[in-house]
Design an enzyme around this catalytic site. Structure first.
Site, PDB file in Angstrom:
ATOM      1  N   ILE A 260      45.075  44.632   7.739  1.00  0.00           N
ATOM      2  CA  ILE A 260      45.828  44.744   9.000  1.00  0.00           C
ATOM      3  C   ILE A 260      46.342  46.170   9.236  1.00  0.00           C
ATOM      4  O   ILE A 260      46.369  46.651  10.371  1.00  0.00           O
ATOM      5  CB  ILE A 260      47.034  43.757   8.951  1.00  0.00           C
ATOM      6  CG1 ILE A 260      46.564  42.313   8.897  1.00  0.00           C
ATOM      7  CG2 ILE A 260      48.001  43.994  10.100  1.00  0.00           C
ATOM      8  CD1 ILE A 260      45.904  41.822  10.154  1.00  0.00           C
ATOM      9  N   HIS A 261      46.715  46.837   8.147  1.00  0.00           N
ATOM     10  CA  HIS A 261      47.320  48.170   8.308  1.00  0.00           C
ATOM     11  C   HIS A 261      46.327  49.244   8.785  1.00  0.00           C
ATOM     12  O   HIS A 261      46.715  50.367   9.045  1.00  0.00           O
ATOM     13  CB  HIS A 261      48.046  48.608   7.035  1.00  0.00           C
ATOM     14  CG  HIS A 261      47.157  48.944   5.870  1.00  0.00           C
ATOM     15  ND1 HIS A 261      47.640  49.550   4.736  1.00  0.00           N
ATOM     16  CD2 HIS A 261      45.841  48.740   5.662  1.00  0.00           C
ATOM     17  CE1 HIS A 261      46.647  49.695   3.873  1.00  0.00           C
ATOM     18  NE2 HIS A 261      45.556  49.219   4.404  1.00  0.00           N
ATOM     19  N   MET A 262      45.050  48.866   8.878  1.00  0.00           N
ATOM     20  CA  MET A 262      44.071  49.849   9.341  1.00  0.00           C
ATOM     21  C   MET A 262      44.017  49.941  10.859  1.00  0.00           C
ATOM     22  O   MET A 262      43.325  50.809  11.395  1.00  0.00           O
ATOM     23  CB  MET A 262      42.682  49.484   8.818  1.00  0.00           C
ATOM     24  CG  MET A 262      42.558  49.651   7.315  1.00  0.00           C
ATOM     25  SD  MET A 262      40.844  49.528   6.744  1.00  0.00           S
ATOM     26  CE  MET A 262      40.487  47.793   7.038  1.00  0.00           C
ATOM     27  N   LYS A 317      48.623  51.926  10.589  1.00  0.00           N
ATOM     28  CA  LYS A 317      49.996  52.236  10.208  1.00  0.00           C
ATOM     29  C   LYS A 317      50.549  51.104   9.357  1.00  0.00           C
ATOM     30  O   LYS A 317      50.073  49.969   9.418  1.00  0.00           O
ATOM     31  CB  LYS A 317      50.867  52.422  11.453  1.00  0.00           C
ATOM     32  CG  LYS A 317      51.001  51.175  12.326  1.00  0.00           C
ATOM     33  CD  LYS A 317      51.986  51.400  13.473  1.00  0.00           C
ATOM     34  CE  LYS A 317      52.050  50.163  14.371  1.00  0.00           C
ATOM     35  NZ  LYS A 317      52.980  50.329  15.492  1.00  0.00           N
ATOM     36  N   GLU A 318      51.546  51.407   8.570  1.00  0.00           N
ATOM     37  CA  GLU A 318      52.295  50.365   7.882  1.00  0.00           C
ATOM     38  C   GLU A 318      53.379  49.885   8.830  1.00  0.00           C
ATOM     39  O   GLU A 318      53.852  50.644   9.676  1.00  0.00           O
ATOM     40  CB  GLU A 318      52.896  50.896   6.581  1.00  0.00           C
ATOM     41  CG  GLU A 318      51.890  51.518   5.622  1.00  0.00           C
ATOM     42  CD  GLU A 318      50.841  50.550   5.107  1.00  0.00           C
ATOM     43  OE1 GLU A 318      51.084  49.319   5.119  1.00  0.00           O
ATOM     44  OE2 GLU A 318      49.752  51.013   4.699  1.00  0.00           O
TER      45      GLU A 318
END
Lengths: 355, 355
Positions: A260-262, A317-318
């Site tokens: 997901i963080h990509m 993003k995180e």
């Protein structure tokens, strides 16, 4: 602050603590990478007893005048916490700590040796931000993958070090599979499961669970080849593309780790919606990502990753706890439960039931 | 330990804390290096007020879609302790910490910007130990210098990044010039003084002291050029070769910083004897090196340096307090006084009177 007058007749009161600490950090990485190259951890493991530096040097075929350097390297590894030193009348001997035995030996299923290689490479934030497009090559992969699998496939085979690194990271999250009781889920899909570290751990922790490793066709081909090369037990694979319209396998639980963080919020929302379609009633999604503190003040690893995600995907993003709450509830999931792995790690765990 | 049976049905109890910490350390280095490349610290210093990420991004000519990444980078630098964050109704603004202002701006006389570049380079301990001879190129320099200045000179000009790095290191030891009262020494020679950071500090701290920067002829040429380029005040230089038979200038104090540790005990003893010849009665030697704890258990920086000395000179090492005591008293110096710079730094200070 900025207009401070520096009194050059006196030494500065503030010392460059952060800068020296950070700039020397590269040398620590070099120490453990090179110890791996010299097979220090493997040899200590194989010997099954404390070994002195000369013996390690001889086995590594280093020149005899370097046995002293080998002792120095072992002392440094002792200081770092990867070796234990035993001193007796014959001198110093060394053995692996539990951490080194588990993670720095070739034969361990948890081996992170490849990570120590992958970790040594620089990345160029400045060039990336200035848009010259010659930053980390991975950046183009994930832009391409959304539009064109062929381009992804081409770069993938040239850079399979990337996948080895991802696999090393995923091994550091296996303990998080115990953060929630997953025994109620009969069929589990690891989306973007790579070479299958998470799936294999699930099979061990939950015998009887039907575990499916889902990834891009080219990754599945690669993972199966690794399986044969390394004589591993066979997993169930599904080759699929989350960005296409093909159906995904139905499951009680979808796991998405370092995935997901990509992506930015729009792409993430569309991924969550699509996954949700294939989760059976009563099922859930388990997200394995590091959760950012509000105000982006930490944890450090999350800040570092967040920057890397910008570089590697150009849009990743995180996210904070609040952001995960928002994006999950907006896309058909219940209020998520968080397991924050305080004090350690590349991942936290976020479980959200399908509504 | 080595024959531990790993129970694969459970996640490992020991997590790879050291390994993850160390392998992620490279990213911290990248953050501060790239922040320097993007002139974040310089712009905050020039602005003289807190600045937001968009303004920093605009000034750095990064693409507007990267302003968010710039904010992320600033948050990471805040976490590391190099920026301070101010949050108000308009969002986040940033300013340099005192450490960043002193050491990460171009205009500061204590600037370590070049060190953050130099720190990014890998070195290959394994290859070095196996004797393939393709390890760090600096290794050959110091072998050559003892036999052949010409060879040294040739490589020196190809690798003047090395000297910039040494200069950055020497700037971190300037406060140690206050560890002992040096006011009794009228003429002071900094042997291997490079581009003169230590000499310039001595002139500031002890007005009236006659300070001489002594180095190899090629280094003196280089230092003088730096002086002209950077419009610095002129120092007194002596071009000399400590390994030749030429006389060195007479002095009350000889300073040797990051020098002795490049050589084995035999070469070090001959250097000490030669220096001693030119110290006037009542004079002394001030050694600036990190002192190793007995049993080589720390400090970490000293362990890391010791390994690097092996690589860079093929024969260097860091020494314990006991070893310094021995080599100094064996070579015509009084029992040394130690100033151990606990908790920080690349150097400690060791003062020994000529007997």
């Amino acid at each position: 602050m900025a207009s401070r007058n520096m009194d050059l007749s006196k030494p500065p009161k503030v010392l460059p603590r952060v800068i020296m600490e950070v700039t020397h950090a590269v040398e620590r990485t070099e120490m453990i990478y090179n110890a791996g190259q010299l097979r220090i951890f493997d040899r200590l493991s194989e010997a099954g007893r404390p070994v002195n530096a000369s013996e390690l040097g001889k086995a590594a075929e280093v020149s005899p005048e370097c046995y002293g350097h080998m002792e120095r390297l072992c002392c440094t590894l002792t200081h770092l916490g990867l070796l234990e030193k035993i001193v007796d009348e014959t001198g110093m001997k060394f053995q692996n700590t539990e951490e080194a035995e588990l993670y720095m030996t070739t034969k361990s299923p948890y081996s992170l040796l490849k990570l120590t290689d992958a970790a040594r490479h620089n990345f160029d934030i400045a060039e990336f931000m200035k848009g010259s497009g010659v930053g980390d090559t991975t950046r183009t992969w994930f832009s391409d993958v959304e539009e064109n699998n062929k381009a992804f496939k081409e770069v993938f085979f040239r850079f399979n070090r990337y996948y080895q690194k991802q696999d090393a990271y995923s091994k550091t999250c296996l303990h998080l599979l115990k953060a929630f009781d997953l025994s109620e889920f009969k069929t589990v899909v690891d989306l973007g499961g790579g070479v299958g570290s998470v799936c294999r751990a699930l099979q061990r922790f939950y015998p009887g669970m039907n575990v499916i490793n889902l990834d891009m066709p080219c990754v599945v081909d690669y993972a199966k080849k690794q399986e044969v090369d390394q004589q591993l037990d066979k997993l169930n694979y599904v080759a699929a593309d989350v960005f296409s319209d093909e159906p995904l396998p139905k499951a009680d639980l979808y796991i998405v780790g370092h995935f997901i963080h990509m992506f930015n919020d729009d792409v993430t929302a569309s991924i969550l919606k699509r996954i949700r379609q294939f989760i059976r009633p009563g099922g859930a999604i388990l997200i394995l990502e590091k959760v950012m503190e509000d105000e982006m003040e930490g944890p450090e690893l999350c800040l570092l990753y967040s920057m890397r995600m910008a570089l590697s995907s150009g849009r990743g993003k995180e996210r904070t706890r609040h952001e995960y709450h928002q994006i999950l509830t907006d896309n058909g999931f219940d209020v998520p439960q968080f397991f924050i792995d305080n004090g350690y790690g590349c991942y936290d765990a976020i479980l959200a039931k399908k509504l």
